[in-house]
Design a protein around this motif. Structure first.
Motif, PDB file in Angstrom:
ATOM      1  N   TRP A   1     -10.876   3.198   2.815  1.00  0.00           N
ATOM      2  CA  TRP A   1      -9.850   3.327   1.802  1.00  0.00           C
ATOM      3  C   TRP A   1      -8.808   4.343   2.246  1.00  0.00           C
ATOM      4  CZ3 TRP A   1      -8.956   0.865  -2.742  1.00  0.00           C
ATOM      5  CH2 TRP A   1      -8.027   1.456  -3.610  1.00  0.00           C
ATOM      6  N   ASP A   2      -7.555   3.905   2.173  1.00  0.00           N
ATOM      7  CA  ASP A   2      -6.449   4.831   2.441  1.00  0.00           C
ATOM      8  C   ASP A   2      -5.302   4.406   1.540  1.00  0.00           C
ATOM      9  OD1 ASP A   2      -4.569   5.846   5.433  1.00  0.00           O
ATOM     10  OD2 ASP A   2      -4.782   6.745   3.448  1.00  0.00           O
ATOM     11  N   GLY A   3      -5.542   4.505   0.238  1.00  0.00           N
ATOM     12  CA  GLY A   3      -4.591   3.968  -0.725  1.00  0.00           C
ATOM     13  C   GLY A   3      -4.657   2.457  -0.641  1.00  0.00           C
ATOM     14  N   GLY A   4      -5.742   1.885  -1.106  1.00  0.00           N
ATOM     15  CA  GLY A   4      -6.033   0.470  -0.844  1.00  0.00           C
ATOM     16  C   GLY A   4      -6.991   0.402   0.332  1.00  0.00           C
ATOM     17  N   PHE A   5      -7.677  -0.720   0.462  1.00  0.00           N
ATOM     18  CA  PHE A   5      -8.563  -0.913   1.623  1.00  0.00           C
ATOM     19  C   PHE A   5      -7.674  -1.290   2.801  1.00  0.00           C
ATOM     20  CE2 PHE A   5     -12.450  -0.073  -0.255  1.00  0.00           C
ATOM     21  CZ  PHE A   5     -12.590  -0.736  -1.460  1.00  0.00           C
ATOM     22  N   ALA A   6      -7.250  -0.255   3.516  1.00  0.00           N
ATOM     23  CA  ALA A   6      -6.231  -0.441   4.544  1.00  0.00           C
ATOM     24  C   ALA A   6      -6.801  -0.987   5.847  1.00  0.00           C
ATOM     25  CB  ALA A   6      -5.524   0.885   4.801  1.00  0.00           C
ATOM     26  N   TYR A   7      -8.084  -0.729   6.094  1.00  0.00           N
ATOM     27  CA  TYR A   7      -8.704  -1.152   7.346  1.00  0.00           C
ATOM     28  C   TYR A   7     -10.027  -1.824   7.049  1.00  0.00           C
ATOM     29  CZ  TYR A   7      -5.223   2.060   9.092  1.00  0.00           C
ATOM     30  OH  TYR A   7      -4.029   2.699   9.344  1.00  0.00           O
ATOM     31  N   TRP A   8     -10.240  -2.953   7.702  1.00  0.00           N
ATOM     32  CA  TRP A   8     -11.444  -3.759   7.500  1.00  0.00           C
ATOM     33  C   TRP A   8     -12.099  -4.066   8.835  1.00  0.00           C
ATOM     34  CZ3 TRP A   8     -12.641  -6.363   2.625  1.00  0.00           C
ATOM     35  CH2 TRP A   8     -11.721  -6.086   1.588  1.00  0.00           C
ATOM     36  N   GLY A   9     -13.417  -4.173   8.812  1.00  0.00           N
ATOM     37  CA  GLY A   9     -14.106  -4.726   9.952  1.00  0.00           C
ATOM     38  C   GLY A   9     -13.936  -6.233   9.969  1.00  0.00           C
ATOM     39  N   GLN A  10     -14.485  -6.854  11.012  1.00  0.00           N
ATOM     40  CA  GLN A  10     -14.342  -8.314  11.146  1.00  0.00           C
ATOM     41  C   GLN A  10     -15.381  -9.070  10.325  1.00  0.00           C
ATOM     42  OE1 GLN A  10     -16.046  -6.476  13.198  1.00  0.00           O
ATOM     43  NE2 GLN A  10     -17.429  -7.663  14.510  1.00  0.00           N
ATOM     44  N   GLY A  11     -16.323  -8.325   9.754  1.00  0.00           N
ATOM     45  CA  GLY A  11     -17.346  -8.946   8.916  1.00  0.00           C
ATOM     46  C   GLY A  11     -18.619  -9.272   9.681  1.00  0.00           C
ATOM     47  N   THR A  12     -19.738  -9.199   8.980  1.00  0.00           N
ATOM     48  CA  THR A  12     -21.038  -9.601   9.518  1.00  0.00           C
ATOM     49  C   THR A  12     -21.579 -10.720   8.635  1.00  0.00           C
ATOM     50  OG1 THR A  12     -21.599  -7.425  10.429  1.00  0.00           O
ATOM     51  CG2 THR A  12     -23.431  -8.904   9.904  1.00  0.00           C
TER      52      THR A  12
ATOM     53  N   SER B   1       3.320  -1.663  -6.345  1.00  0.00           N
ATOM     54  CA  SER B   1       4.628  -1.970  -5.755  1.00  0.00           C
ATOM     55  C   SER B   1       4.934  -1.245  -4.453  1.00  0.00           C
ATOM     56  CB  SER B   1       5.730  -1.644  -6.777  1.00  0.00           C
ATOM     57  OG  SER B   1       5.710  -0.265  -7.075  1.00  0.00           O
ATOM     58  N   GLU B   2       3.984  -0.443  -3.962  1.00  0.00           N
ATOM     59  CA  GLU B   2       4.250   0.325  -2.746  1.00  0.00           C
ATOM     60  C   GLU B   2       4.043  -0.531  -1.501  1.00  0.00           C
ATOM     61  OE1 GLU B   2       2.581   4.460  -4.732  1.00  0.00           O
ATOM     62  OE2 GLU B   2       2.285   4.102  -2.585  1.00  0.00           O
ATOM     63  N   SER B   3       5.007  -0.501  -0.636  1.00  0.00           N
ATOM     64  CA  SER B   3       4.934  -1.324   0.574  1.00  0.00           C
ATOM     65  C   SER B   3       3.991  -0.695   1.591  1.00  0.00           C
ATOM     66  CB  SER B   3       6.325  -1.505   1.169  1.00  0.00           C
ATOM     67  OG  SER B   3       6.879  -0.245   1.477  1.00  0.00           O
ATOM     68  N   ILE B   4       3.531  -1.536   2.515  1.00  0.00           N
ATOM     69  CA  ILE B   4       2.601  -1.125   3.564  1.00  0.00           C
ATOM     70  C   ILE B   4       3.282  -1.306   4.913  1.00  0.00           C
ATOM     71  CG2 ILE B   4       0.358  -1.585   4.644  1.00  0.00           C
ATOM     72  CD1 ILE B   4       0.125  -0.519   1.787  1.00  0.00           C
ATOM     73  N   SER B   5       3.154  -0.322   5.769  1.00  0.00           N
ATOM     74  CA  SER B   5       3.748  -0.410   7.091  1.00  0.00           C
ATOM     75  C   SER B   5       3.245  -1.634   7.840  1.00  0.00           C
ATOM     76  CB  SER B   5       3.411   0.856   7.884  1.00  0.00           C
ATOM     77  OG  SER B   5       3.874   0.760   9.208  1.00  0.00           O
ATOM     78  N   GLY B   6       4.173  -2.380   8.424  1.00  0.00           N
ATOM     79  CA  GLY B   6       3.793  -3.546   9.221  1.00  0.00           C
ATOM     80  C   GLY B   6       3.743  -4.848   8.449  1.00  0.00           C
ATOM     81  N   ILE B   7       3.851  -4.760   7.122  1.00  0.00           N
ATOM     82  CA  ILE B   7       3.855  -5.972   6.300  1.00  0.00           C
ATOM     83  C   ILE B   7       5.296  -6.451   6.133  1.00  0.00           C
ATOM     84  CG2 ILE B   7       3.318  -6.922   4.025  1.00  0.00           C
ATOM     85  CD1 ILE B   7       0.855  -6.231   5.782  1.00  0.00           C
ATOM     86  N   PRO B   8       5.553  -7.748   6.342  1.00  0.00           N
ATOM     87  CA  PRO B   8       6.936  -8.251   6.230  1.00  0.00           C
ATOM     88  C   PRO B   8       7.558  -7.930   4.875  1.00  0.00           C
ATOM     89  CG  PRO B   8       5.532  -9.901   7.234  1.00  0.00           C
ATOM     90  CD  PRO B   8       4.625  -8.797   6.782  1.00  0.00           C
ATOM     91  N   SER B   9       8.849  -7.697   4.901  1.00  0.00           N
ATOM     92  CA  SER B   9       9.548  -7.270   3.693  1.00  0.00           C
ATOM     93  C   SER B   9       9.650  -8.369   2.636  1.00  0.00           C
ATOM     94  CB  SER B   9      10.956  -6.776   4.052  1.00  0.00           C
ATOM     95  OG  SER B   9      11.672  -7.810   4.700  1.00  0.00           O
ATOM     96  N   ARG B  10       9.290  -9.588   2.991  1.00  0.00           N
ATOM     97  CA  ARG B  10       9.343 -10.670   1.999  1.00  0.00           C
ATOM     98  C   ARG B  10       8.226 -10.532   0.943  1.00  0.00           C
ATOM     99  NH1 ARG B  10       7.484 -13.070   6.649  1.00  0.00           N
ATOM    100  NH2 ARG B  10       5.457 -14.163   6.553  1.00  0.00           N
ATOM    101  N   PHE B  11       7.250  -9.657   1.207  1.00  0.00           N
ATOM    102  CA  PHE B  11       6.184  -9.405   0.243  1.00  0.00           C
ATOM    103  C   PHE B  11       6.571  -8.218  -0.645  1.00  0.00           C
ATOM    104  CE2 PHE B  11       2.857 -12.204   1.686  1.00  0.00           C
ATOM    105  CZ  PHE B  11       3.150 -12.411   3.028  1.00  0.00           C
ATOM    106  N   SER B  12       6.472  -8.410  -1.969  1.00  0.00           N
ATOM    107  CA  SER B  12       6.741  -7.319  -2.890  1.00  0.00           C
ATOM    108  C   SER B  12       5.821  -7.417  -4.098  1.00  0.00           C
ATOM    109  CB  SER B  12       8.206  -7.322  -3.331  1.00  0.00           C
ATOM    110  OG  SER B  12       8.482  -8.504  -4.055  1.00  0.00           O
ATOM    111  N   GLY B  13       5.633  -6.302  -4.767  1.00  0.00           N
ATOM    112  CA  GLY B  13       4.767  -6.281  -5.935  1.00  0.00           C
ATOM    113  C   GLY B  13       5.453  -5.605  -7.103  1.00  0.00           C
ATOM    114  N   SER B  14       5.014  -5.975  -8.305  1.00  0.00           N
ATOM    115  CA  SER B  14       5.572  -5.371  -9.510  1.00  0.00           C
ATOM    116  C   SER B  14       4.531  -5.385 -10.613  1.00  0.00           C
ATOM    117  CB  SER B  14       6.833  -6.128  -9.957  1.00  0.00           C
ATOM    118  OG  SER B  14       6.506  -7.460 -10.294  1.00  0.00           O
ATOM    119  N   GLY B  15       4.850  -4.674 -11.678  1.00  0.00           N
ATOM    120  CA  GLY B  15       3.990  -4.673 -12.852  1.00  0.00           C
ATOM    121  C   GLY B  15       3.354  -3.326 -13.115  1.00  0.00           C
ATOM    122  N   SER B  16       2.831  -3.195 -14.332  1.00  0.00           N
ATOM    123  CA  SER B  16       2.077  -2.005 -14.732  1.00  0.00           C
ATOM    124  C   SER B  16       1.329  -2.338 -16.011  1.00  0.00           C
ATOM    125  CB  SER B  16       2.990  -0.792 -14.948  1.00  0.00           C
ATOM    126  OG  SER B  16       3.835  -1.014 -16.039  1.00  0.00           O
ATOM    127  N   GLY B  17       0.324  -1.554 -16.293  1.00  0.00           N
ATOM    128  CA  GLY B  17      -0.456  -1.790 -17.506  1.00  0.00           C
ATOM    129  C   GLY B  17      -1.515  -2.851 -17.284  1.00  0.00           C
TER     130      GLY B  17
END
Lengths: 116, 108
Positions: A99-110, B52-68
């Motif tokens: 976890w790094d603000g979401g599950f940012a890194y995953w293994g390939q699975g077993t 809604s926070e973007s992730i490095s390396g993910i294409p910009s065509r992906f976006s998120g929204s919402g709350s609650g």
């Protein structure tokens, strides 16, 4: 770069136990809790539990707490999950993830297959 | 447990179209929702964190929204490589995480 390398597929008999591993590299192993997640064939994702590799403290999903055991070896940067009293419902792919603000890194699975 | 409901189960769109995935939580979870893409035989990949926070390396065509309780993942201009299952996951009840059942994206 962060990598989580999981052990290979296993075939186990009903009632038996399996122990799978997840070797971490590319980051400080003790800094991030390691989580385990189950995915049955064609199904969604189910969180099993986590371990703090630094202290060994862990917490489990109630559904798995009696049969899953999470451990970690700091010297080899490897996390383990043992699953006991296996049934066909345990046939699944098991992922480790950190976890790094979401599950940012995953293994390939077993892949675990439970069959007589 | 916090239940996450994803709908519909399958979405079918043409390349270049915009598509939105829905995720509804059984109680108010603020912005503690995260989105993942899982291609066939692959591990999930984090696309969006905290609604809604973007992730490095993910294409910009992906976006998120919402709350609650209501959240949306949007892909602007879908590409063939976006064929996958998409899952939402909540972290409000840390660390007792739950995932939605997923939505499969098909390309016409």
């Amino acid at each position: 770069q962060v990598q989580l390398q999981q052990s290979g597929a296993e075939l186990a008999k009903p009632g038996a136990s399996v122990k799978m591993s997840c070797k971490a590299s590319g980051y400080t192993f003790t800094r991030y809790w390691m989580h385990w997640i189950k995915q049955r064939p064609g199904q969604g994702l189910e969180w099993i539990g986590y371990i703090n590799p630094n202290t060994g403290y862990n917490e489990y999903n109630e559904k798995f707490k009696d049969r899953a055991t999470l451990t970690a070896d700091k010297s080899s940067s490897t996390a383990y999950m043992r699953l006991s009293s296996l049934t066909s419902e345990d046939s699944a792919v098991y992922y480790c993830a950190h976890w790094d603000g979401g599950f940012a890194y995953w293994g390939q699975g077993t892949l675990i297959t439970v069959s007589a | 447990d916090i239940l996450l409901t994803q709908s519909p189960a399958i979405l079918s769109v043409s390349p270049g179209e915009r598509v939105s995935f829905s995720c509804r939580a059984s109680q108010n979870i603020g912005t503690s929702i995260h989105w993942y893409q899982q291609r066939t035989n692959g591990s999930p990949r984090l696309l969006i964190k905290y609604a809604s926070e973007s992730i490095s390396g993910i294409p910009s065509r992906f976006s998120g929204s919402g709350s609650g309780t209501d959240f949306t993942l949007t892909i602007n201009s879908v590409e063939s490589e976006d064929i996958a299952n998409y899952y939402c996951q909540q972290s409000d009840s840390w660390p007792m995480f739950t995932f939605g059942s997923g939505t499969r994206l098909e390309i016409k």
